[in-house]
Design an enzyme around this catalytic site. Structure first.
Site, PDB file in Angstrom:
ATOM      1  N   ASN A 278      40.685  11.523  43.922  1.00  0.00           N
ATOM      2  CA  ASN A 278      39.566  10.601  43.735  1.00  0.00           C
ATOM      3  C   ASN A 278      40.149   9.196  43.728  1.00  0.00           C
ATOM      4  O   ASN A 278      40.703   8.748  42.723  1.00  0.00           O
ATOM      5  CB  ASN A 278      38.869  10.922  42.400  1.00  0.00           C
ATOM      6  CG  ASN A 278      37.768   9.926  42.074  1.00  0.00           C
ATOM      7  OD1 ASN A 278      37.448   9.052  42.880  1.00  0.00           O
ATOM      8  ND2 ASN A 278      37.196  10.045  40.886  1.00  0.00           N
TER       9      ASN A 278
ATOM     10  N   HIS B 160      30.718  12.534  38.060  1.00  0.00           N
ATOM     11  CA  HIS B 160      31.946  12.022  37.435  1.00  0.00           C
ATOM     12  C   HIS B 160      31.567  11.249  36.170  1.00  0.00           C
ATOM     13  O   HIS B 160      30.527  10.578  36.136  1.00  0.00           O
ATOM     14  CB  HIS B 160      32.697  11.121  38.418  1.00  0.00           C
ATOM     15  CG  HIS B 160      34.062  10.766  37.934  1.00  0.00           C
ATOM     16  ND1 HIS B 160      34.288   9.775  37.003  1.00  0.00           N
ATOM     17  CD2 HIS B 160      35.275  11.308  38.210  1.00  0.00           C
ATOM     18  CE1 HIS B 160      35.589   9.720  36.752  1.00  0.00           C
ATOM     19  NE2 HIS B 160      36.207  10.634  37.469  1.00  0.00           N
TER      20      HIS B 160
ATOM     21  N   GLU C 186      36.948  17.992  33.248  1.00  0.00           N
ATOM     22  CA  GLU C 186      37.610  16.683  33.188  1.00  0.00           C
ATOM     23  C   GLU C 186      37.208  16.001  31.879  1.00  0.00           C
ATOM     24  O   GLU C 186      36.196  15.286  31.823  1.00  0.00           O
ATOM     25  CB  GLU C 186      37.210  15.829  34.408  1.00  0.00           C
ATOM     26  CG  GLU C 186      37.966  14.538  34.466  1.00  0.00           C
ATOM     27  CD  GLU C 186      37.924  13.874  35.839  1.00  0.00           C
ATOM     28  OE1 GLU C 186      38.917  13.962  36.560  1.00  0.00           O
ATOM     29  OE2 GLU C 186      36.898  13.271  36.181  1.00  0.00           O
TER      30      GLU C 186
ATOM     31  N   LYS D 228      38.740   6.433  43.823  1.00  0.00           N
ATOM     32  CA  LYS D 228      37.893   5.469  43.094  1.00  0.00           C
ATOM     33  C   LYS D 228      37.730   4.177  43.909  1.00  0.00           C
ATOM     34  O   LYS D 228      37.759   4.223  45.135  1.00  0.00           O
ATOM     35  CB  LYS D 228      38.445   5.219  41.687  1.00  0.00           C
ATOM     36  CG  LYS D 228      38.586   6.525  40.901  1.00  0.00           C
ATOM     37  CD  LYS D 228      38.758   6.344  39.434  1.00  0.00           C
ATOM     38  CE  LYS D 228      38.884   7.722  38.769  1.00  0.00           C
ATOM     39  NZ  LYS D 228      39.105   7.658  37.336  1.00  0.00           N
TER      40      LYS D 228
ATOM     41  N   GLY E  89      43.147  11.227  39.822  1.00  0.00           N
ATOM     42  CA  GLY E  89      42.713   9.839  40.001  1.00  0.00           C
ATOM     43  C   GLY E  89      43.880   8.979  40.416  1.00  0.00           C
ATOM     44  O   GLY E  89      44.278   8.933  41.577  1.00  0.00           O
TER      45      GLY E  89
ATOM     46  N   SER F  23      44.368  12.508  33.975  1.00  0.00           N
ATOM     47  CA  SER F  23      45.803  12.205  33.786  1.00  0.00           C
ATOM     48  C   SER F  23      46.733  13.268  34.364  1.00  0.00           C
ATOM     49  O   SER F  23      47.780  13.572  33.790  1.00  0.00           O
ATOM     50  CB  SER F  23      46.125  11.974  32.300  1.00  0.00           C
ATOM     51  OG  SER F  23      45.562  10.767  31.867  1.00  0.00           O
TER      52      SER F  23
END
Ligand code: 13P
Length: 254
Positions: free
Chosen positions: A7, A96, A168, A9, A235, A214
């Protein structure tokens, strides 16, 4: 088959940055012939088509970080599921926690988006997880149960196997803190129980359940393999092709 989803972002802000990313991916993927994993990259949608055109590997697929719940109409600034599909996407991250927090997305809206993704042959990657406060209050199980059941409301039994469910925890995102492998395993078992209680599923129809928050090279064995998850949602580390693909190799080889 395990899956590693990046992801990206709201990152990769210029052509130069994008070109560097492509070069990094090209180097890391050169000669790689993954058999046991799928790699999915979810860039900002402005980059989707160029990602599809530039990153060529049989194991690599693409997706969106969000879609709109309607298929078409006057919705300034929004992107529809058919657009994602037609421009190279096969996946859509839905619900998300950043969308829930900053764009007021609730389980009902997540449910509409999941249905829209399925209707357009996009694989929904549904994000579920408790906040720090909910964890401190001992509400993990009730939060997960509600989010999961409400997000999947009205979805046909035979569609459930097509979903990817991500555990998540919100407090783990970008914090460097992760739950223990036992804690993640407990959530996986809880999710599987919720799914088998609610839907008529055989064991091989169970959707993939993955972990996000993480995820790094140093903890991937613990958060994914030791906990029995089917993959990871990444991420920050997805911005670094070398680290990201190194994590893919751990999943490929274990
Ligand atoms: P980090 O891997 O940076 O913690 O982000 C996780 C995430 O939000 C993936 O969707």
């Amino acid at each position: 088959m395990k899956i590693i989803i990046g992801n990206i972002k709201m990152n990769i802000v210029s052509q130069i940055e994008r070109e560097n990313y492509f070069k990094g991916m090209e180097n890391c993927l050169a000669g790689k012939n993954f058999k046991n994993i799928k790699v999915v990259l979810c860039p900002p949608l402005i980059h989707l088509e160029s990602f599809k055109n530039r990153i060529k590997n049989e194991a690599v697929f693409f997706g969106a970080q969000n879609i709109h719940e309607e298929e078409m109409g006057r919705f300034t600034g929004e992107i529809s599921a058919p657009m994602v599909k037609n421009f190279g996407g096969d996946y859509a991250i839905i619900g998300h926690s950043e969308r829930r927090k900053y764009f007021s997305e609730d389980n009902g809206l997540v449910n509409e988006k999941v249905k829209m993704a399925l209707k357009n042959n996009l694989i929904p990657v549904i994000c579920i997880g408790e906040t720090e406060e909910e964890r401190a209050n001992g509400q993990i199980k009730s939060v997960i149960t509600n989010q999961l059941l409400e997000s999947l409301d009205g979805i046909a039994d035979k569609k459930i196997s097509q979903l990817i469910i991500t555990y998540e925890p919100v407090w783990a995102i970008g914090s460097g803190r992760v739950p223990t492998s036992d804690e993640i395993m407990e959530i996986r078992i809880l999710m599987q129980k919720i799914l088998t209680d609610k839907f008529n599923l055989s064991l091989d129809e169970m959707p993939q359940i993955i972990y996000g928050g993480s995820v790094e090279f140093k903890n991937i064995k613990e958060v994914c393999l030791e906990s029995g998850m089917s993959g990871v949602l990444v991420g920050g580390e997805s911005l670094h092709p070398m680290d990201f693909i190194k994590m893919g190799e751990v999943l490929e080889n274990n």
